[in-house]
Design an enzyme around this catalytic site. Sequence first.
Site, PDB file in Angstrom:
ATOM      1  N   LYS A   4       0.843  -1.203   0.000  1.00  0.00           N
ATOM      2  CA  LYS A   4       0.000   0.000   0.000  1.00  0.00           C
ATOM      3  C   LYS A   4       0.879   1.255   0.000  1.00  0.00           C
ATOM      4  CE  LYS A   4      -0.216   0.275   5.016  1.00  0.00           C
ATOM      5  NZ  LYS A   4      -0.645  -0.605   6.116  1.00  0.00           N
ATOM      6  N   TYR A  58      18.418  30.003   9.378  1.00  0.00           N
ATOM      7  CA  TYR A  58      17.358  30.872   9.898  1.00  0.00           C
ATOM      8  C   TYR A  58      17.271  30.827  11.421  1.00  0.00           C
ATOM      9  CZ  TYR A  58      15.385  30.971   5.144  1.00  0.00           C
ATOM     10  OH  TYR A  58      15.180  31.140   3.808  1.00  0.00           O
TER      11      TYR A  58
END
Length: 372
Positions: free
Chosen positions: A36, A265
């Site tokens: 799946k 950052y």
Amino acid sequence: MSITYNIFKVRIDLDRIRRNFAAVKERCANPIPVIKADAYGHGLIPVAGVLAGAGVGRMAVGTVGEAVDLRKSGFGGTIISLLGPQLDQDYPACVEYDITPFTFTADHLRRLNAAAGAKILPVIVKFDTGMSRLGFAPDQAERVASLLADCPRVKAVMAASHFATADDPAEEAYARAQAEAFMRGVRGLREAGLPVEACMANTGGIFAYPEYHFDAQRPGISLYGCNPLKGTAWEGKCAPVSQAMTVSTRIVSVHDIAAGTSVSYGRTFKAPRDMRIAIAACGYADNYSRGISGKGEMLVRGGRAKICGRVCMQLTAVDVSDIQNVSPGDEVFILGGGPNGVTPDELAAWWGTIPYEVFCLLGQNPREYYGG
Ligand SMILES: *Cc1c(COP(=O)(O)O)cnc(C)c1O
């Protein structure tokens, strides 16, 4: 992501998936591989192809749509949909493409019966024994049998359920109670004259509970090389499997920074000493989660490089102060890449998740295949 070509690369070693399946099959009689979610990010069609080549006659996917894709790829064996029919178009699709769906409502049975036309459609009766997710109650087996009696074009060929805690020794009592409930459901169907196969065990169940193998099993994560019992007292019970996915990108810049210089950052990282920093071309746009900021490691030139500061959209800084000769253009491995490579369990731990999610997310990038 569909682009002409990319720096960020996912390699899938199909030989390993074949070997992992063989290793699992040595330990259970009748495994139905679970492929799946694009084979846990490894690619539905290539993985199905290698398994079919190894003689696998039955496979399980999630949605009916996935099942249709698998059928259209040319696989002629049994295709099981673990989610069963949900959309209106799923009902005729199950009939047209010979898909064997999980069913867990009266509506499923009635609508499949109506869609079947002249065919007899095999279905799987799903019992909820403790996930509280999908399934008939096991004590309702008699009612399920009578629903089925009213749906003559639908034929129950298997009963299934799913363990919530097969990989956790602390929850053994719960797993055993689930198996007992499942056996009640199976017995109920059989006593009502439905000679169903019984199928319950996922990877954890296969290795932790050989007594609950019943007639068929559903291994998933082990095929992709992970031991879900790792880190528990049962770790040694798993068959030897090895990861099939390798993920790498390139170093795009290398530079020296002075002690006290901040990286990325928010200035969450400040160099504790003079350092050499390499910038890797990967980030959260590649599903390399920003949650790994400041925690993870990568493999470059055989050495481990720690992430410095925040993971950006397409760039991540790592510390290569102790690794010789790192240069722009070098391949840097996010997962695997050698004996010292990052393992799926390590990456998952930094990420705050499990290897299943690591594979599903990283596998959404462009893939290349080896072996098969
Ligand atoms: C995903 C899944 C499996 C496979 O589980 P693993 O832990 O990956 O072996 C088995 N059965 C069902 C219903 C599933 O959804």
